[in-house]
Design an enzyme around this catalytic site. Structure first.
Site, short mmCIF file in Angstrom:
data_model
loop_
_atom_site.label_atom_id
_atom_site.label_comp_id
_atom_site.label_asym_id
_atom_site.label_seq_id
_atom_site.Cartn_x
_atom_site.Cartn_y
_atom_site.Cartn_z
CB CYS A 104 -47.72 29.66 62.12
SG CYS A 104 -47.62 27.88 61.85
CG HIS A 124 -50.97 25.97 60.47
ND1 HIS A 124 -51.50 24.71 60.68
CD2 HIS A 124 -50.11 25.87 59.43
CE1 HIS A 124 -50.97 23.88 59.80
NE2 HIS A 124 -50.13 24.56 59.03
#
Length: 185
Positions: A104, A124
């Site tokens: 992420c 991410h």
């Protein structure tokens, strides 16, 4: 044979789905996991308000680990990126040639601590600018480049965790762990 060990570093603001999935899947594979609290052994408030209780205080954790894993969540990733203790742990892990994994927003900690410059990684989309300035950004759910494993976010956490299982325990164990979880292909 001794079970592989993984250190998962939990910071306030971490993405709870990622943290829980990583720890759970690794433990299903009989990897010894230490969930270490960046700021101590007390409950940690994650990004959606869920409180997770670490196994230990990061400052009290010793020994070598086969993998050091950084869950995402922007708040948690920012804390990991600004922590000298995390930087020291990551540098030692990288210099020993052992696995470093980040999902992420957590790859921003790699950039902040000057690790894996120019390597291929993913993250991410909210931190693409930081990660692409540090390494070669790939759009795959999970990216492995040597000892580095990265992933994109909560929806890729299961694939990320299984990639770590395969790396630490082999493809046969990964397949055995995956099957009863009833994952869709």
């Amino acid at each position: 044979m001794k079970a592989p060990r993984a250190l998962v570093i939990l910071a306030e603001g971490a993405e709870e789905m990622e943290t829980t999935i990583i720890v759970d899947v690794l433990r299903r594979a009989e990897v010894e996991v230490v969930l270490a609290g960046l700021d101590g052994p007390g409950p940690v408030r994650c990004s959606r308000g869920v409180r997770l209780v670490p196994d230990a205080d990061l400052a009290a954790v010793s020994g070598d680990f086969d993998a050091v894993v950084l869950p995402g969540g922007k708040g948690g990733a920012d804390r990991l990126a600004s922590s000298p203790a995390v930087g020291e742990r990551l540098h030692a892990q990288a210099h020993a040639g052992r696995t470093v994994a980040a999902i992420c927003a957590a790859p921003i900690a790699l950039a902040a601590h000057g690790l894996f410059q120019g390597r291929t990684m993913t993250c991410h989309p909210s931190v693409n600018d930081v990660v692409s300035a540090h390494g070669a950004l790939a759009a795959s759910p999970v990216v492995e480049d040597g000892q580095l494993v990265t992933s994109q976010g909560p929806g890729t956490a299961m694939a990320f965790a299984l990639a770590l299982v395969e790396r630490l325990r082999g493809p046969e164990v990964a397949a055995k762990v995956r099957a009863p979880m009833m994952l869709q292909s």
